[in-house]
Design an enzyme around this catalytic site. Structure first.
Site, mmCIF file in Angstrom:
data_model
loop_
_atom_site.group_PDB
_atom_site.id
_atom_site.type_symbol
_atom_site.label_atom_id
_atom_site.label_comp_id
_atom_site.label_asym_id
_atom_site.label_seq_id
_atom_site.Cartn_x
_atom_site.Cartn_y
_atom_site.Cartn_z
ATOM 1 N N LYS A 1 85.843 128.026 52.779
ATOM 2 C CA LYS A 1 84.620 128.752 53.117
ATOM 3 C C LYS A 1 84.231 128.374 54.544
ATOM 4 O O LYS A 1 84.375 127.204 54.934
ATOM 5 C CB LYS A 1 83.511 128.347 52.129
ATOM 6 N N SER B 1 76.830 132.857 47.598
ATOM 7 C CA SER B 1 77.216 133.052 48.976
ATOM 8 C C SER B 1 78.716 132.877 49.232
ATOM 9 O O SER B 1 79.201 133.301 50.283
ATOM 10 C CB SER B 1 76.450 132.068 49.865
ATOM 11 N N SER C 1 76.058 129.494 44.319
ATOM 12 C CA SER C 1 76.924 130.152 45.294
ATOM 13 C C SER C 1 78.427 130.011 45.035
ATOM 14 O O SER C 1 79.218 130.695 45.685
ATOM 15 C CB SER C 1 76.622 129.636 46.706
#
Lengths: 476, 95, 485
Positions: free
Chosen positions: C75, C150, C174
């Site tokens: 990420k 997210s 997330s």
């Protein structure tokens, strides 16, 4: 109307750690800009603070020395505001739960009495960087070497009533942090700084007036001048029917006045909250005991011991214990010679020489050992006090040992009664007129004969013996 | 709790965010909605509950006072928008 | 090789059925082909191929571990040395840090190969991956829908089988919510299990890194590499890392006491299809020998309001460092210092980030602190205490990960509160700091549904074992989106 000042000080002592409070970057003073600012000090994304053990240890030392409560649990909080010398946009400080709670410090007043000044709290926090304004056209340069240096902010109660008391308190705290070896106390380098909160009120009233805060005072003299100026200013405003505005002010040392700080005009809302990157700091009794065991003898205790052990006056003991270095110095001198004489020399000729030349104690050309050896030669009658002053000057200039100077220059005192008598006989023979006057009752001429004898002996004759023998011969 | 555009301006100033008038209106609406939603907390009886700042009941670990960070100024300043003579540059600071 | 798990790929590499260079080349090709998903912000072909060649050499020397040569993605919230780490923000579009995050170091040390940095909601603030400066990520199951957020880029990349695993971070769901919405597995470990060093902070007391993969077994392999103590994070727990793969014992569900919070099953707003999938999942668990216990988490509905005070409060402070001075975006020609701050931040941050900074600033400001921040902290403890009480009677807690399946792009972007409610079942776990995972447990109208299992502190092994056993009794985790290649 009679006015009374009410003053509280916030003292910031930079802790003498090797590294920053939350990072492993060095704290040495005077480095090139930003070479001691690591990712944590720069507020880079993703990096995190880890607390320096020694900073905590030093805070506890001060807490114990102030007879304050050391908090079993204290919390680091973020003080949020934007400023270029504050890289993260917040300062890590302590707010509701500081590491050191209520304590006190006693100061000497002019009249010889002692006043106890309350210490509200002392908390750990990180220092900010510096904004440099010279050399950048229309811009400021930011140096973050100082960012993250550990500070102990020591907050006093509003117990101080004059600039003089404020300075006495600050000096005492300055001496204390140096005794404790937690701060180098170098005020020029900003290691020990002061913010002063000042207000005035009519004498006899209880309610505090509106206060102003004077920021960043970095010398005792500035503290004295700034506070006195501010007291006068506030009284003038109030007597003219005006009101004091609560504000932050800066001291302009060139003009000798305080003025409002432009950048902090707006009311700040610091939005304190517990720093979620740090956990509560717990200090257990074992740690406190460990720190207590490493505490040096504290100034007030040492002063009392000087009075008892060396027979010094309370005042002299106070002067000699005003700094740890001076007290250590004195004790080395006193170990070799009469203590009171040692005290007189340390406070007298030696301190005068330091002042005259602007030399610091730790770089003095005469070591405590060497001064002790000199004073010992007075105590054991090798030289007179007068000759000692000469020897001292040579020592200061050349760094030579006292004994070497005495031997080289043949300054040893003459104590041989026969030799002194011979000199006296010559002096008397050379001054028959004075002898006649003396014997006619003008005994004040004794001084004349002593002077002549000392002169003739090159100052080396033992003054006490000279007196005795002269009196016997003249009266005979 | 409802927030108007003027309050948005104050908050945006505290947070140093440039927000234009049009945005202020939208923010005022959104923030008011969120606060209205959050306001249900006011009805909760939390008397005598100790605030919880952290999920872990742990205490702060201490780091030995040893220098571990070398000088990496050049690497860090390569990331900076404006530097000169080893300093980060900003519009002149007024004290 | 696209449907294979880490465990299978690891075995294939070990047997010599393929090389890491082949694997990484195929991965890079797949990423290129799936560009429409917008799952990646940065792809690292040269770096990855070079690392793959080294991994093959290590293997030839007999020095390969189970993850050596396995391609993964990070990420874009994890700092990667000299590689852009944007947090999906214009603010950090030009930011390449001179250090690696702990998670990046750990996975590199384990031999994995980072093929790129995945898209995400800006600064991890979002539940749909629509707040990214680099544009929304598409759900591989239906490209008109969001992948959740997210960690939406990581989720989409794993769901589309571009990479077998990816890292994520979970502040309020997330990892788990996008895992649920894309039909993969995602684990949020106990707060403090994995160092946060080098992970760009959103809300420090809630943020936790974790793995995303297609099976519980792969989550275990990834967690094994990611977990560990790190002295650079004061909130990281110094506790030995157990062997998670050994914990994956067959029959783990047998006798497992599974708590079913009534607040999670009869909650308003839970889609009927999700409810149905949950009932089927519970049946599966019961048939596998689990003992089902109805429990209550009475403060469940307060979790979202608490979160939307605490997370923005911490974020408002954490994001103050982005000021245009030392790195990142700086506005053109600032007239003075205030202008520099306000425009750099105003132009560098997107709307949702600004919204949360303002909420947090407000909640911490004078006069509101007690009513919002302090109150939220008190209720946070009440929520944590709910779990403590529940875990007296059960080993794990089960429920839906999200109240609905993937929603359409744009559907909730104008209504922050509705968006926030999509994290209603995941947020309480972060507030308490507990570990939880989401695994695929059904399809509703062709869209994946996630089952969430919540565990006791540091009980990741048991959670993974339960999830693994569930996957021995179901095949939802093997379903993959039909994508044109």
């Amino acid at each position: 109307m009679q006015w009374e000042a009410v003053i509280g000080l916030e003292l910031h002592a930079q802790l003498a750690t090797k590294t920053k409070i939350f990072s492993g970057a060095a704290t040495a003073y005077g480095a090139e800009p930003n070479v001691q600012a690591c990712a944590i000090d720069l507020g880079m994304p993703g990096v995190l603070p880890v607390l320096n053990e020694r900073a905590v240890r030093y805070a506890v030392r001060l807490g114990l020395a102030l007879d304050a409560e050391v908090a079993g649990r204290s919390v680091f909080a973020r003080k949020n505001y934007f400023y270029p010398d504050l890289p993260k946009g917040y300062q890590i400080s302590q707010y509701e739960l500081p590491v050191v709670g209520q304590g006190h410090l006693d100061i000497d007043l002019e009249d010889g009495s002692i006043k106890r000044i309350g210490v509200t709290r002392a908390h750990l926090e990180e220092d900010a960087g510096k904004s440099l304004h010279e050399g950048f056209v229309g811009m400021s340069g930011i140096d973050l070497n100082r960012a993250g240096t550990p500070l102990l902010e020591i907050v006093s109660e509003p117990d101080l009533r004059s600039a003089r008391e404020a300075v006495a308190y600050m000096k005492k705290m300055h001496a204390l942090v140096r005794y404790l070896e937690i701060c180098d106390g170098n005020m020029q380098e900003g290691s020990f700084r002061c913010d002063a909160n000042v207000s005035v009120r009519p004498v006899g009233t209880e309610k505090f007036g509106t206060r102003t805060e004077i920021k960043n005072l970095n010398s005792f003299r500035f503290v004295d001048r700034a506070i006195n100026y501010e007291i006068e200013r506030q009284i003038e405003v109030l007597e003219a029917g005006g009101e004091i505005v609560q504000e932050t002010r800066l001291f302009d040392s060139d003009r000798g006045e305080t003025r409002p700080m432009r950048s902090k005009e707006e009311a700040n809302d610091y939005r304190y909250f517990p720093d979620p990157d740090l956990l509560p700091l717990e200090i257990d009794s074992a740690f406190i005991d460990e720190v207590r065991a490493e505490l040096p003898e504290l100034p007030d205790v040492r002063r009392q011991r000087f009075v008892e052990q060396y027979g010094l006056s309370n005042y002299d003991a106070g002067v000699l214990t005003a700094s740890r270095e001076l007290a250590d110095f004195f004790e080395i001198v006193a170990a070799q010679a009469d203590a009171k004489l040692a005290a007189n020399w340390v406070m007298g000729d030696f301190s005068a020489a330091l002042n005259r030349t602007g030399v610091e104690l730790n770089t003095s050309p005469i070591s405590a050992q060497a001064l002790g050896a000199l004073v010992a030669r007075i105590t054991d009658n090798t030289i007179s006090g007068k000759i000692a002053k000469e020897v001292f000057e040579v020592m200061w200039e050349t760094g030579q040992e006292a004994d070497a100077i005495i031997a080289e220059r043949g300054l040893e005192q003459v104590t041989d009664a026969g030799a002194i008598e011979a000199v006296i006989d010559e002096v008397i023979a050379a001054n028959p007129g004075q002898l006649e006057q003396y014997r006619a009752g003008k005994t004040k001429l004794m001084g004349f004969f002593v002077g002549q004898t000392m002169k003739a002996s090159g100052g080396k004759a033992n003054p006490q013996q000279v007196n005795e023998i002269l009196k016997r011969k003249l009266d005979g | 709790m409802s927030i108007d555009a003027a309050q948005v301006g104050q908050i945006a100033h505290l947070a140093r965010l440039a927000v234009d008038e049009q945005e202020s209106e939208a923010h005022a609406r959104n923030l008011s909605d969120i606060l209205a939603f959050v306001d249900r907390l006011a009805e909760v009886d939390s008397k005598d509950v100790e605030p919880m700042a952290h999920p872990l009941e742990m205490t702060q670990r201490l780091r030995p006072d040893q220098v571990s960070e070398p000088n990496e100024r050049e690497r860090f300043q390569a990331l900076a928008p404006s530097v000169s003579d080893g300093c980060y540059l900003v519009p002149r600071v007024i004290e | 090789m696209h449907d294979r798990t880490i465990a299978e790929l690891s075995a294939a590499l070990q047997k010599g059925d393929c090389s890491s260079v082949e694997l990484v080349s195929a991965t890079l090709k797949a990423i290129e082909d799936a560009e429409a998903l917008n799952a990646f912000i940065t792809v690292l072909p040269e770096q990855a191929l070079e690392a793959a060649a080294k991994a093959d050499q290590l293997r030839a020397k007999g020095q390969a571990g189970p993850l050596t040569g396995i391609p993964i993605a990070h990420k874009d919230i994890f700092c990667t040395h000299d590689v852009r780490t944007s947090c999906a923000s214009r603010m950090l579009d030009n930011f390449a840090p001179p250090y690696d995050a702990f998670v990046v170091e750990q996975l590199q040390a384990a031999g994995t190969i980072c093929v790129g940095k995945t898209n995400m909601d800006e600064f991890a603030m979002g539940s749909s991956n629509e707040t990214s400066w680099y544009g929304p990520v598409r759900n591989p199951w239906d490209q008109t829908r969001v992948p959740g957020g997210s960690s939406g880029g990581s989720a989409a990349a794993v769901a589309a089988r571009l990479v077998p695993a990816a890292t994520g971070t979970d502040t309020g769901g997330s990892i788990r919510q996008p895992a649920a919405l894309t039909g993969i597995c995602g684990l949020k470990p106990t707060y403090g299990r994995i160092s946060r060093y080098g992970m760009i902070a959103f809300a420090s007391s809630l943020d936790q890194a974790g793995p995303m993969a297609t099976t519980a077994e792969d989550l275990a392999m990834m967690l094994q590499a990611m977990a560990g103590f790190d002295s650079r994070d004061s909130t990281c727990v110094d506790q030995p890392v157990p062997n998670y793969q050994q914990a994956l014992k067959p029959g783990a569900l047998k006798g497992l006491r599974v708590g079913l919070p009534k607040e999670y099953f009869n909650a308003e707003g839970v889609a009927p299809g999700v409810q149905a999938a949950m009932e089927a999942a519970i049946t599966t668990m019961r048939e596998a020998g689990a003992e089902l216990v109805e429990i209550s988490l009475p403060n469940t509905e307060l979790a979202v309001p608490v979160y939307y005070v605490i997370a923005p409060a911490e974020a408002s402070s954490n994001l103050s460092r982005f000021d245009g001075v030392r790195y990142g975006y700086r506005c053109e020609n600032p007239v003075d210092l205030e202008d520099l701050y306000k425009r750099s931040r105003g132009e560098g941050f997107g709307e949702e980030v600004k919204r949360r900074i303002m909420i947090g600033t407000y909640a911490l400001s004078a006069g509101y602190f007690d009513a919002y921040y302090l109150k939220a902290q008190q209720v946070r403890r009440m929520i944590r205490d709910d779990f403590t009480r529940a875990f007296a009677d059960v080993d794990v807690i089960a429920g839906p990960t999200a109240p609905s399946t993937a929603f359409s792009v744009g559907e909730k972007s104008d209504d922050p509160v509705q968006m926030y409610l999509s994290d209603i079942f995941t947020i309480a776990v972060n507030l308490a700091g507990l570990p939880a995972l989401s695994i695929p447990a059904g399809l509703d109208n062709g869209l994946p549904v996630g089952l969430q299992l919540i565990g006791q502190y540091f009980d990741e092994g048991r959670l993974l074992a339960a999830a693994h056993d569930f996957q021995q009794h179901s095949d939802w985790h093997t379903r993959r989106p039909a994508m044109d290649r």
